[in-house]
Design an enzyme around this catalytic site. Structure first.
Site, short mmCIF file in Angstrom:
data_model
loop_
_atom_site.label_atom_id
_atom_site.label_comp_id
_atom_site.label_asym_id
_atom_site.label_seq_id
_atom_site.Cartn_x
_atom_site.Cartn_y
_atom_site.Cartn_z
N HIS A 290 0.84 -1.21 0.00
CA HIS A 290 0.00 0.00 0.00
C HIS A 290 0.87 1.26 0.00
O HIS A 290 0.56 2.24 0.68
CB HIS A 290 -0.94 0.01 1.21
CG HIS A 290 -2.01 -1.04 1.16
ND1 HIS A 290 -3.17 -0.88 0.44
CD2 HIS A 290 -2.08 -2.28 1.73
CE1 HIS A 290 -3.93 -1.96 0.58
NE2 HIS A 290 -3.28 -2.84 1.35
N ASP B 282 -0.76 -4.99 6.13
CA ASP B 282 -1.74 -5.86 5.48
C ASP B 282 -1.48 -5.97 3.97
O ASP B 282 -0.86 -5.10 3.37
CB ASP B 282 -3.16 -5.35 5.72
CG ASP B 282 -3.39 -3.98 5.10
OD1 ASP B 282 -2.49 -3.13 5.21
OD2 ASP B 282 -4.47 -3.76 4.51
N GLU B 283 -1.98 -7.03 3.39
CA GLU B 283 -2.03 -7.23 1.95
C GLU B 283 -0.71 -6.94 1.25
O GLU B 283 -0.68 -6.36 0.15
CB GLU B 283 -3.15 -6.38 1.34
CG GLU B 283 -4.53 -6.76 1.86
CD GLU B 283 -5.64 -5.88 1.33
OE1 GLU B 283 -6.72 -6.41 1.03
OE2 GLU B 283 -5.44 -4.65 1.22
N ALA B 284 0.39 -7.37 1.84
CA ALA B 284 1.71 -7.15 1.24
C ALA B 284 2.03 -8.30 0.29
O ALA B 284 3.02 -9.01 0.43
CB ALA B 284 2.77 -7.03 2.34
#
Length: 526
Positions: free
Chosen positions: A272, A335-337
Site C-alpha cells: 500500500h 496488510d495485503e503485502a
C-alpha cells in the site's frame, strides 16, 4: 492543497454542537414525569426516578467542581455543554459557582477514568466522575436524555425537560474506535471534524486515520516533502487529492482530544505504498519511480526491503509522526503485502516495529503482523471474515503478548454495502446489514482467543467509493452506534430486538444534526 467542504450544514463542531446539545434544566415540579429515553450505548445501570422531572429554564447555569489540575479540562467540557445549550435553547446558560447543572470530578473513582454517575431529579442535573473524560462521557449521555431538537444549530422552542433518572456507567473495553480512510479519497479538516463530532457522541475514544496508501500520502513530512506535495496530489479516479499540513494535523489532534478521541495515525507498510514509491525513486528496488496510482487494486506495491534508505526513510517518517501524536499508539499497517516475499515481510516488519517502538509508541498493525516479532504492548487489528488463516494469526499474536482489536470485515467494515441496492460501498466481505453489524460478541468471535486478549473494537470506513462526508455518514449511520455499543456496554445488555428499538429513537436526533443516515427498513424510525 485541501479540498473545501461544500456548503451543507452549520459545522460548529457536532460534539460542540451536539454534545453540547444538552439542555439545561431547572426546577419544574409541575412537569409530568416521562420515561427516560432509550440510550446508546446502553448504560451498566439505569433507574427511573418516579415523579421527578427537571426543566431547563432561562436562569439555569452550569457549575464545575474539580481539583486545580483538572479544572481547565473539566471547564472545557462545561463550556462545550453551555455553548450548545445556548445555541439550541436561546438561554444564556452561563458558567457559575453554583448551578442547577453540576459537573464534578469529585467522586465515582471506582468506575475508572471513563466512568460516570448521572442523576436527574426535579432540582438538579449532576454528572460525577473521577476525571474530565468521565464527565465528557456523562455529558454525551445527558444529551440523549434531552429532546432531539436540543442538538439543533439554531434556537428552538421549549419546553426543555428531562425525566428523573439515576445512571452508573463505565465501559466494557478500553479501546473503542473508528477508522477513516483519507488516502483513497481525501477529506478536509472540516470533514474530519464532522466525523469526530458524530463518533464522539457514542462514546468512541479512538480515531484511527489511514494516512497513506497507494492512492495518496496525506500528511506533511518535512524531511521527505514530496510525499505530500506529489504523492498526495491525486485520489481514486484521478481527481485532485490533498494533504494535511502539520498545522492541519495538529488541529485535528487538538479537536479530537477535546472530545476525548485519541488519534492513531497509520502509515501502511510495506505494501500500500505506491504514493511513496512514486514520490521518491530511491525507495524502489530498481531506482525507478512508478506513476501515481488512482485505481483501487491492492497488493501490487512494496517498499524495498533490502535497501538501507528504506529504514532511514521510515525512521524519519515515524519520528515526525510520533512527535505530532500525543497518544501512545502508531499504526504501521502490514496488510495485503502480496508483492513482498514472506521472508522479506518478516524481516521488514521486525525492523519497522523496532523503529516505531523506538519513538516511544506502542506498535499497532493489521493481523498479518501476528507472524512477526512483536514489541511489548503491541496491538493487532483483526480484519478477517471468519477465515481460519486470519484467526490463527490473531491467536498467534496473543501468544506473543499482543492484544487484539476486533474489526471483522464482514461485520465492522462500514464501507460494506447494506444490501445489493446500496448506492455506495463494496461487497467483497459480504453484505452487512444493521443487524449483522451489531449481532456479534467481540470476546467470542475468534474461538480459543482468550477474552483477556481482546482490547476492544474498531469500525473502519474505507473510502474507495466514498468521496465526500455525506457518503461516509450514509455508510456509518446507523451501523457505527452499534459497534460503539459492542465496545461500551456489558454483554448482558446486547440484544438485537431491544437494541433496534433504542436505535429507532436516534433518527430524530440525526435529523436535528443533519446526518445523512441510511433509513434501514428493518428499523421503525421515530
Amino acid at each position: 492543497m485541501k479540498r473545501l467542504l461544500r456548503p451543507r450544514r452549520p459545522l460548529i463542531g457536532l460534539m460542540t454542537a451536539a454534545l453540547l446539545a444538552t439542555p439545561l434544566f431547572a426546577l419544574s415540579p409541575a412537569a409530568a414525569a416521562a420515561p427516560a429515553p432509550a440510550l446508546i450505548p446502553k448504560p451498566v445501570s439505569q433507574q427511573t426516578l418516579a415523579g421527578e422531572t427537571f426543566t431547563l429554564q432561562s436562569s439555569t447555569a452550569v457549575s464545575v467542581v474539580a481539583s486545580a489540575d483538572e479544572r481547565a479540562a473539566a471547564t472545557k467540557v462545561a463550556e462545550q455543554l453551555s455553548a450548545q445549550l445556548r445555541r439550541s435553547t436561546g438561554f444564556a446558560v452561563p458558567l457559575a459557582n453554583t448551578g442547577a447543572i453540576r459537573l464534578s470530578t469529585d467522586g465515582a473513582s471506582s468506575l475508572g477514568a471513563e466512568g460516570y454517575q448521572l442523576r436527574v431529579d426535579r432540582t438538579a442535573v449532576t454528572v460525577t466522575a473521577a476525571t474530565p473524560e468521565g464527565l465528557f462521557r456523562g455529558v454525551t449521555t445527558l444529551r440523549q436524555l434531552l429532546p432531539a431538537k436540543a442538538d439543533a444549530s439554531t434556537t428552538q422552542s421549549g419546553p426543555w425537560t428531562i425525566a428523573g433518572t439515576a445512571i452508573s456507567d463505565s465501559p466494557r473495553y478500553a479501546y473503542r474506535g473508528t477508522m477513516l480512510d483519507v488516502s483513497r479519497h481525501f477529506f478536509s479538516v472540516a470533514e474530519v471534524k464532522r466525523y469526530i463530532d458524530l463518533a464522539s457522541l457514542y462514546k468512541l475514544n479512538k480515531l484511527h486515520l489511514h494516512l497513506a496508501d497507494d492512492q495518496g500520502w496525506r500528511l506533511q513530512i518535512d524531511s521527505w516533502p514530496r510525499l505530500a506535495t506529489y504523492g498526495g496530489s491525486l485520489e481514486v479516479g484521478g481527481t485532485p487529492g490533498g494533504y494535511y499540513t502539520k498545522a492541519d494535523f495538529a488541529e485535528i489532534v487538538r479537536y479530537a482530544g477535546e472530545r476525548y478521541l485519541t488519534v492513531i495515525p497509520e502509515i501502511d507498510t510495506p505494501g500500500h505504498t505506491n504514493a511513496a514509491l512514486a514520490s521518491y525513486a530511491d525507495l524502489n528496488c530498481n531506482g525507478v519511480a512508478p506513476a501515481l496510482y488512482t485505481g483501487t487494486n491492492v497488493g501490487f506495491s512494496s517498499l524495498c526491503v533490502g535497501k538501507a534508505v528504506t529504514y532511514s526513510f521510515l525512521s524519519d517518517v515515524f519520528s515526525e509522526i510520533a512527535a505530532q501524536t500525543p497518544g501512545d499508539i502508531v499504526h504501521l499497517g502490514g496488510d495485503e503485502a502480496h508483492s513482498t516475499p514472506h521472508a522479506d515481510y518478516v524481516t521488514f516488519l521486525n525492523k519497522t516495529s523496532t523503529i516505531v517502538a523506538g519513538t516511544g509508541k506502542r506498535v499497532m498493525g493489521w493481523h498479518e503482523i501476528g507472524d512477526t516479532a512483536l514489541p511489548a504492548g503491541s496491538i493487532v487489528q483483526y480484519w478477517g471474515t471468519d477465515d481460519t488463516a486470519s484467526r490463527d494469526l490473531a491467536r498467534l499474536a496473543a501468544t506473543k503478548g499482543a492484544t487484539v482489536v476486533m474489526s471483522p470485515a464482514n461485520r465492522a467494515y462500514l464501507d460494506m454495502k447494506y444490501n445489493k441496492d446500496t448506492p455506495y460501498g463494496l461487497s467483497w466481505a459480504g453484505l452487512v446489514s444493521v443487524e449483522k453489524a451489531y449481532n456479534w460478541n467481540p470476546s467470542t468471535l475468534i474461538p480459543n482467543l482468550p477474552a483477556s486478549a481482546v482490547a476492544g473494537v474498531e469500525a473502519p470506513v474505507w473510502s474507495e467509493t466514498l468521496d465526500d462526508i455525506d457518503k461516509v455518514e450514509f455508510m456509518a449511520f446507523p451501523r457505527l452506534p452499534g459497534i460503539a455499543e459492542l465496545g461500551w456496554s456489558q454483554p448482558s445488555a446486547l440484544n438485537w430486538t431491544a437494541y433496534k428499538d433504542r436505535l429507532a429513537g436516534q433518527g430524530s436526533r440525526w435529523d436535528a444534526l443533519s446526518v445523512n443516515f441510511y433509513r434501514a427498513p428493518e428499523i421503525a424510525w421515530r
